[in-house]
Write a protein that holds these residues in place. Structure first.
Motif, PDB file in Angstrom:
ATOM      1  N   LYS A   1       0.847  -1.199   0.000  1.00 25.58           N
ATOM      2  CA  LYS A   1       0.000   0.000   0.000  1.00 25.58           C
ATOM      3  C   LYS A   1       0.876   1.240   0.000  1.00 25.58           C
ATOM      4  N   THR A   2       0.549   2.186  -0.878  1.00 21.81           N
ATOM      5  CA  THR A   2       1.245   3.467  -0.936  1.00 21.81           C
ATOM      6  C   THR A   2       0.248   4.588  -0.713  1.00 21.81           C
ATOM      7  N   LEU A   3       0.641   5.562   0.093  1.00 24.14           N
ATOM      8  CA  LEU A   3      -0.172   6.747   0.336  1.00 24.14           C
ATOM      9  C   LEU A   3       0.690   7.976   0.105  1.00 24.14           C
ATOM     10  N   LEU A   4       0.269   8.853  -0.792  1.00 22.06           N
ATOM     11  CA  LEU A   4       0.995  10.098  -1.002  1.00 22.06           C
ATOM     12  C   LEU A   4       0.824  11.004   0.219  1.00 22.06           C
ATOM     13  N   THR A   5       1.868  11.754   0.528  1.00 17.93           N
ATOM     14  CA  THR A   5       1.879  12.654   1.681  1.00 17.93           C
ATOM     15  C   THR A   5       2.451  14.012   1.259  1.00 17.93           C
ATOM     16  N   PRO A   6       2.345  15.004   2.116  1.00 19.51           N
ATOM     17  CA  PRO A   6       2.897  16.322   1.762  1.00 19.51           C
ATOM     18  C   PRO A   6       4.419  16.361   1.706  1.00 19.51           C
ATOM     19  N   SER A   7       5.101  15.404   2.344  1.00 19.52           N
ATOM     20  CA  SER A   7       6.567  15.407   2.389  1.00 19.52           C
ATOM     21  C   SER A   7       7.047  14.089   2.970  1.00 19.52           C
TER      22      SER A   7
ATOM     23  N   PHE B   1       9.339   7.907   1.178  1.00 23.51           N
ATOM     24  CA  PHE B   1       9.894   8.539  -0.012  1.00 23.51           C
ATOM     25  C   PHE B   1       9.788  10.052   0.095  1.00 23.51           C
ATOM     26  N   SER B   2      10.677  10.738  -0.624  1.00 26.62           N
ATOM     27  CA  SER B   2      10.584  12.192  -0.767  1.00 26.62           C
ATOM     28  C   SER B   2      10.407  12.551  -2.233  1.00 26.62           C
ATOM     29  N   PHE B   3       9.528  13.504  -2.487  1.00 21.58           N
ATOM     30  CA  PHE B   3       9.383  14.093  -3.815  1.00 21.58           C
ATOM     31  C   PHE B   3       9.640  15.600  -3.743  1.00 21.58           C
ATOM     32  N   HIS B   4      10.610  15.973  -2.900  1.00 22.80           N
ATOM     33  CA  HIS B   4      11.060  17.355  -2.788  1.00 22.80           C
ATOM     34  C   HIS B   4      11.755  17.763  -4.085  1.00 22.80           C
TER      35      HIS B   4
ATOM     36  N   ALA C   1       7.029  16.518  -6.734  1.00 26.03           N
ATOM     37  CA  ALA C   1       5.591  16.800  -6.816  1.00 26.03           C
ATOM     38  C   ALA C   1       5.391  18.312  -6.830  1.00 26.03           C
ATOM     39  N   GLY C   2       6.214  19.007  -7.607  1.00 30.16           N
ATOM     40  CA  GLY C   2       6.069  20.448  -7.720  1.00 30.16           C
ATOM     41  C   GLY C   2       6.738  21.211  -6.594  1.00 30.16           C
ATOM     42  N   GLY C   3       7.765  20.640  -6.005  1.00 31.02           N
ATOM     43  CA  GLY C   3       8.518  21.335  -4.967  1.00 31.02           C
ATOM     44  C   GLY C   3       8.575  20.573  -3.662  1.00 31.02           C
ATOM     45  N   GLU C   4       7.434  20.132  -3.187  1.00 32.01           N
ATOM     46  CA  GLU C   4       7.344  19.356  -1.948  1.00 32.01           C
ATOM     47  C   GLU C   4       6.501  18.111  -2.210  1.00 32.01           C
ATOM     48  N   GLY C   5       6.704  17.096  -1.392  1.00 30.22           N
ATOM     49  CA  GLY C   5       5.880  15.900  -1.534  1.00 30.22           C
ATOM     50  C   GLY C   5       6.566  14.684  -0.983  1.00 30.22           C
TER      51      GLY C   5
ATOM     52  N   TYR D   1      -2.201  14.525   6.498  1.00 21.12           N
ATOM     53  CA  TYR D   1      -1.027  14.030   5.801  1.00 21.12           C
ATOM     54  C   TYR D   1      -1.348  13.667   4.354  1.00 21.12           C
ATOM     55  N   VAL D   2      -2.219  14.422   3.720  1.00 18.66           N
ATOM     56  CA  VAL D   2      -2.669  14.136   2.358  1.00 18.66           C
ATOM     57  C   VAL D   2      -2.055  15.146   1.390  1.00 18.66           C
ATOM     58  N   MET D   3      -1.507  14.678   0.288  1.00 21.80           N
ATOM     59  CA  MET D   3      -0.998  15.557  -0.766  1.00 21.80           C
ATOM     60  C   MET D   3      -2.157  16.057  -1.626  1.00 21.80           C
TER      61      MET D   3
END
Length: 376
Positions: A48-54, A175-178, A185-189, A233-235
């Motif tokens: 299970k994967t859940l996207l988060t703000p960071s 994971f980080s999508f910074h 994810a556009g800067g943060e994620g 904690y939702v993106m």
């Protein structure tokens, strides 16, 4: 000046963001969020994967999910970003730092067992530069002492250990999508990967402010209510739309970064062979994602001279983490177990060169020529 980093741009991000805007649904868990989560689950074989703000948010979720309490102890390297420790300190835990390996800059797996006490609840390996820690050893220790393993894979998206994706080996992966990472994810994620099926339901609750709102949207309950501790904690789906453009091009981004990484290695290898510098080490069990290219100078003074030389040539390069155990908060909230043989010494030597998807061959050539002129 040549920058150290620029966020990756593949060209499809704006169109996907416009689609999200036109959908009338910009909050989390809408179409692009679902696409990204399903892509990660399929690509990395994650439960299970859940996207988060960071990635910070993902680590905080992990601490809540494992019910970390005051006086619990969590083992991790000192050479890491502050969020790795902060997430557990916020729950009242004591951080137990151990030394790193000089070759990979990862936690020294042979130092962990001596740091385990009756209060230890979790081990947090940090996959530095996208190069895996020795996970078999760490997982065996965790099994022996009944501990959780939370992978800080902020830099490890698309890297593997013995064929398995980083972030999928422990109980939880983060994971980080910074904008400084390979995919943004556009800067943060960020994202939290739940590899233990028994943790999935609580993970959804914690992410949705402590409510069973996710079950409500799936039609499993007729109304949602407050169930436990949690937070937001939702993106947003707008960020997920940007991220979707990057994930679609993940292999393309990875391939380009690999070319750049190899260019640096080939150009500087002769100086490593003459013992003037150290270069990144990647074990045969690890396939890395070319997240970072660093070199190690003989000492801190030499690093400063090299940094000044590159700056004079209009090239911005940078060191990395100040070890947490020597920081004011690290001394207050943690302790270092064993000898600090490598952490401070190796961190003082390390400096990172520009490496990003849109870095041109011409610009990289200038960086290489400037570096070579210093060592030649």
């Amino acid at each position: 000046m040549i920058p150290f980093n620029k966020p990756a741009i593949v060209g499809t991000e704006i169109a996907y963001m416009q689609q999200a805007m036109q959908s009338g649904k910009l909050s989390g868990d809408n179409r692009f969020t679902q696409r990204c989560q399903e892509w990660i689950e399929a690509r990395f074989k994650c439960e299970k994967t859940l996207l988060t703000p960071s990635c910070t948010a993902s680590l905080e979720m992990a601490a809540l999910l494992l019910n970390i309490k005051p006086d619990d102890e969590v083992i991790m390297p000192s050479f890491t970003f502050v969020s790795t420790a902060n997430a557990f300190v916020l729950r009242g835990a004591k951080i137990v730092f151990v030394d790193i390996r000089a070759d990979t800059m990862n936690i020294d797996e042979t130092k962990i067992e001596a740091a385990i006490t009756q209060k230890t609840r979790a081990i947090v390996p940090v996959h530095y530069a996208g190069v895996s820690c020795e996970m078999d050893f760490i997982l065996d220790l965790a099994k022996k002492y009944h501990l959780y393993v939370v992978e800080d894979a902020a830099q490890g998206v698309m890297s593997t250990y013995k064929g398995k994706a980083l972030g999928t080996l422990g109980d939880i992966g983060c994971f980080s999508f910074h904008e400084t990472k390979n995919y943004t994810a556009g800067g943060e994620g960020g994202a939290i990967l739940i590899n233990d099926k028994g943790l999935i339901e609580n993970a959804e609750i914690i992410r949705e402010k402590g409510t069973d709102r996710s079950r409500f949207f799936r039609g499993q309950v007729d109304k949602y209510t407050w169930r436990s501790l949690g937070s937001s904690y939702v993106m947003s789906d707008l960020q997920a739309a940007y991220l979707w453009g990057q994930l679609e091009a993940a292999d393309q981004i990875n391939a380009r970064r690999w070319v750049l990484w190899k260019n640096y290695y080939s150009a500087l290898e002769r100086f490593a062979l003459s013992c003037q510098i150290g270069l990144p080490y990647v074990s045969t069990d690890s396939i890395q994602n070319a997240h970072m290219f660093y070199i190690k100078l003989p000492d801190k003074e030499d690093r400063e001279h090299f940094t000044h030389h590159m700056k004079k040539n209009d090239i911005f390069i940078t060191s990395h983490y100040v070890p947490l155990h020597i920081s004011p908060a690290g001394k207050k909230f943690g302790r270092f177990v064993g000898e600090d043989t490598n952490t401070l010494q190796e961190s003082d030597r390390l400096v990172r060169l520009p490496l990003f998807y849109n870095l041109s061959d011409e610009i990289q050539k200038k960086v290489i020529e400037s570096a070579v002129s210093f060592f030649a």
